[in-house]
Design an enzyme around this catalytic site. Sequence first.
Site, PDB file in Angstrom:
ATOM      1  N   HIS A 229       0.847  -1.195   0.000  1.00  0.00           N
ATOM      2  CA  HIS A 229       0.000   0.000   0.000  1.00  0.00           C
ATOM      3  C   HIS A 229       0.884   1.246   0.000  1.00  0.00           C
ATOM      4  CE1 HIS A 229       0.631   0.842   4.332  1.00  0.00           C
ATOM      5  NE2 HIS A 229       0.519  -0.462   4.531  1.00  0.00           N
TER       6      HIS A 229
ATOM      7  N   ASP B 179      -0.269   4.353   0.962  1.00  0.00           N
ATOM      8  CA  ASP B 179      -0.645   5.364   1.962  1.00  0.00           C
ATOM      9  C   ASP B 179       0.067   5.092   3.283  1.00  0.00           C
ATOM     10  OD1 ASP B 179      -2.332   3.030   2.144  1.00  0.00           O
ATOM     11  OD2 ASP B 179      -3.662   4.118   3.490  1.00  0.00           O
TER      12      ASP B 179
ATOM     13  N   GLU C  53      -5.098   1.665   2.420  1.00  0.00           N
ATOM     14  CA  GLU C  53      -5.035   0.455   3.245  1.00  0.00           C
ATOM     15  C   GLU C  53      -5.184   0.812   4.713  1.00  0.00           C
ATOM     16  OE1 GLU C  53      -3.200  -2.703   5.755  1.00  0.00           O
ATOM     17  OE2 GLU C  53      -2.647  -0.614   5.608  1.00  0.00           O
TER      18      GLU C  53
HETATM   19 ZN   LIG Z   1       1.021  -1.329   6.309  1.00  0.00          ZN
END
Ligand SMILES: [Zn+2]
Length: 395
Positions: free
Chosen positions: A83, A85, A147
Amino acid sequence: MNNPTTSQARPTLSEELRHLLAMLLAHDTTSRESNLALIESIRDYLDQLGIPSELIFNPERTKANLYARLGPAGDGGVMLSGHTDVVPVDGQSWSYPPFQLTEDEGRCYGRGSADMKGFIACVLEAVPRFQQSALTMPLHLAFSYDEEVGCLGVPGLIDHIQSSPDHPAMCIIGEPTSMQPVYGHKGKVGMRCKVKGHACHSAYAPEGVNAIEYAARLIGKLTDLAEPLKQQQDRRFDPPYSTLQTGKIQGGVALNIVPEACQFDFEMRYLPDTDVNATLDKLKDFAASTLQPAMQTVHPDAGIHFEMLASYPPLLTDPQSRFAQWLSEWSGSHDFTTVAFGTEGGLFDQAGVATLVCGPGSMDQGHKPDEFVTIGQLGRCCDMLENLRNWMVSH
Ligand SMILES: [Zn+2]
């Protein structure tokens, strides 16, 4: 693979890895922000190598997942996923600037260095070598958004992969596990409960419907429902049973007003073989058949409403599977384990992609001020990717 590269600490970062990690850390991709600048940087990097990327946007087109593949066409192959973010730095006291790379004493500091831009940097750094190799199967790259706020971005990415003609067979998610292979974690459901009461002067309390008191009865019920969950144990997880807890509550205006509204957020973290809905339904039944009729005898508009905030399924991949044995070899660690935190792995697994978790850095540093990943851990991740590349050439 006859000679897996052994895990060894690399004393310094390669120029290219430093450049990529610095680029990733310099983008503030806190989940509330857009990740598009970072995604475009990754797309441009792949573009320069002649690898096309596909961006899968959110409906507002403020965020995107990135999917790319290289190697031969066809089903199968390995997907490397992470992910993009990161969690906020708000309220945290940092000694290093959070949104830039700082190297100090063998550590690389910055928000997301461990969770999980260090892994993404290692993957991107390895891409040219995968590209120059005669891979016998495809390599898939899948980078998601949102996420950290409940795996909200990855379903679009999974839909995209499922609607593509060729599907990966295996997925490695590079969440920070100190390069230990991880085969499982619990699932999670986060819920919000809104209690609507009826306000009146507190001197006439029986004429009102006290939203806080009804919320308290629901929270008491949650505590009761948590008890039997302790009987069903699975020692592979810590704690070895499913848990329920209330994490946030708000309600009321003043002591002399019967509160009209109260809402609270709660979560259940559950074992792979637990029916999460069976427990949630007991709470909803209690609300609908016991509390709500009593509330509505005082005021017809009173009621209790539940909404789901976020959820992800548990992950449980067989540690005896061939994929797990291969990952042990690639990572140089045969110590398979589970983790307490969640990943997107359960969603990939549900989509038919066998998934394991293994990545550089530790969640001891994730989400905290002065988050870091060591150069040694990044080196071990590069070794794993190199072993994977060799396997994908020879297998
Ligand atoms: Zn993570």
